[in-house]
Enzyme design. Structure first.
Site, PDB file in Angstrom:
ATOM      1  N   ASP A  98       8.629 -32.231  46.096  1.00  0.00           N
ATOM      2  CA  ASP A  98       8.737 -31.627  47.420  1.00  0.00           C
ATOM      3  C   ASP A  98       7.532 -32.069  48.263  1.00  0.00           C
ATOM      4  O   ASP A  98       6.389 -31.957  47.820  1.00  0.00           O
ATOM      5  CB  ASP A  98       8.757 -30.096  47.252  1.00  0.00           C
ATOM      6  CG  ASP A  98       9.157 -29.377  48.523  1.00  0.00           C
ATOM      7  OD1 ASP A  98       9.838 -29.978  49.366  1.00  0.00           O
ATOM      8  OD2 ASP A  98       8.796 -28.183  48.657  1.00  0.00           O
ATOM      9  N   HIS A 228      14.659 -26.982  54.993  1.00  0.00           N
ATOM     10  CA  HIS A 228      13.375 -26.562  54.413  1.00  0.00           C
ATOM     11  C   HIS A 228      13.006 -25.189  54.971  1.00  0.00           C
ATOM     12  O   HIS A 228      13.640 -24.685  55.886  1.00  0.00           O
ATOM     13  CB  HIS A 228      12.276 -27.564  54.798  1.00  0.00           C
ATOM     14  CG  HIS A 228      12.194 -28.732  53.879  1.00  0.00           C
ATOM     15  ND1 HIS A 228      11.074 -29.040  53.152  1.00  0.00           N
ATOM     16  CD2 HIS A 228      13.114 -29.680  53.558  1.00  0.00           C
ATOM     17  CE1 HIS A 228      11.307 -30.117  52.428  1.00  0.00           C
ATOM     18  NE2 HIS A 228      12.536 -30.538  52.659  1.00  0.00           N
TER      19      HIS A 228
HETATM   20 ZN   LIG Z   1       9.347 -27.990  53.130  1.00  0.00          ZN
END
Ligand SMILES: [Zn+2]
Length: 385
Positions: A98, A228
């Site tokens: 990530d 996100h």
């Molecule tokens: Zn993120």
């Protein structure tokens, strides 16, 4: 089963119209629990290690200062844990980096055993972001590893991700970006925000996802869209933490209804971190309230002290320094540590299980093709033609 790349799982989400939660892990116990709860719901799993989480898993409690070497060690530790529990699992499991911040971070993750990486060039000018992302795609695809890019800027804080104001993704630029980089997934900015202070009643600009998805369909290009900063920040957990002496203020997420409405608009992967952190922290606070004699335990009393001295925090990493050997390698030296590990696992399962159901990935594991990295290398090669 061996870990699979992200791509086949994304293809399944697009084909069947559901979203796959992607969950950040910062400890061996979290990796184990994330996989187990996905097994329970017959869902494939995406486990994420953030760039700096790899530093933490490499032994750096001050993970914001982690070096590339720390991250390399941590990437291996996370990958070893995920491979260990994934190997005996019947569900497809992806290990995804990530917010990889540069080429070297992505390379370190791939060398450590990650099967998918994100390169976050969103802070760069458009052309430079494309150039960097293309470079990572070339390296990763040659190894069968999938790539997520990011275009547009999210507000908020998530480890190393800082941005003062949100700049939504331009759908025209997104299509150009995807065409030129051949990323498997693209994180877009459409109103979500990193961190636990997203404000009340956030509305998502779902039109942005619809516009990108529609154009991709017309051009016959595959790319999954990623949301996100999508923690729901369950208010019942926030209230429980504060009732246990916590001091969390202005703590709001994206409503589950908004997230669910984004899925048919073209969102395929939804990243969640804060919900897990909150549930784990509440469990630990509850444990020490229930068993006051454990507050002075030789092995875990230090965790209680940290919880008490940082009442406005909810990131378990702020409290777990006394048991780093357990965090990094899963070693459980005594019963007290075992009890804390049980708190961590239960918190993960509560937060993640809820979202597996809400996002609709339950029962979908058998629909996901088990593609090896070697097979994926061939498929990526064929796509270049
Ligand atoms: Zn993120």
């Amino acid at each position: 089963m061996p870990l699979i790349p992200l791509r086949p799982l994304l293809e399944t989400t697009v084909k069947y119209g559901f979203a796959q939660g992607a969950f950040n892990v910062n400890a061996v116990a979290q990796a184990k629990a994330v996989i187990q709860v996905h097994e329970m719901f017959r869902s494939a799993a995406i486990l994420q290690g953030a760039d700096l989480a790899n530093g933490f898993m490499g032994g750096r409690v001050d993970f914001a200062n982690a070096t590339l070497e720390d991250k390399k060690i941590g990437a291996k530790n996370i990958a070893n844990a995920v491979k260990k529990y994934g190997a005996t699992s019947d569900i497809p499991v992806v290990l995804h980096l990530d917010h990889g911040k540069n080429f070297d971070s992505c390379k370190a993750a791939i060398e450590g055993g990650y099967t998918s990486v994100m390169i976050d060039g969103s802070s760069l000018p458009f052309e430079e972001n494309m150039e960097l992302t293309r470079e990572v795609v070339k390296y990763a695809h040659a190894r069968g590893v999938s790539v997520e890019g990011e275009l547009g800027v999210l507000a908020g804080v998530e480890d190393h991700v800082f941005a003062a104001a949100s700049t939504y993704t331009n759908p025209l630029s997104a299509v150009e970006f995807i065409k030129n980089t051949r990323v498997d997934a693209l994180a877009i900015s459409y109103g979500t925000m990193h961190g636990a202070s997203k404000g009340k009643n956030v509305k998502l600009r779902k039109e942005i996802a619809i516009a990108i998805r529609e154009c991709l369909n017309h051009e016959n290009i595959f790319c999954a869209l990623v949301s996100h900063g999508s923690s729901t920040v369950p208010q019942y957990i926030v209230r429980e933490i504060n009732a246990l002496g916590g001091a969390l203020t202005n703590t709001y997420g994206i409503s589950i209804d908004e997230l669910k409405a984004a899925i048919p608009c073209g969102i395929n992967k939804i990243n969640v971190d804060t919900d897990i952190r909150l549930a784990v922290t509440r469990n630990m606070k509850e444990f020490f309230a229930k068993y006051p004699d454990k507050q002075t335990s030789a092995s875990i009393g230090g965790i209680y002290e940290l919880l008490e001295s940082k009442k406005d925090q909810f990131d378990p990493r702020a409290f777990l320094e006394p048991i780093m050997d357990t965090v990094m390698y899963g070693n459980i030296p005594d019963e007290d540590v075992a009890a804390i590990v049980a708190c961590i696992e239960a918190g993960v399962k509560e937060a993640v299980g809820t979202l597996i159901v809400q996002f609709g990935s339950y029962g979908k594991a058998p629909l996901v093709e088990q593609v090896s990295l070697d097979e994926m290398i061939c498929r990526y090669k064929a796509m270049e033609k």
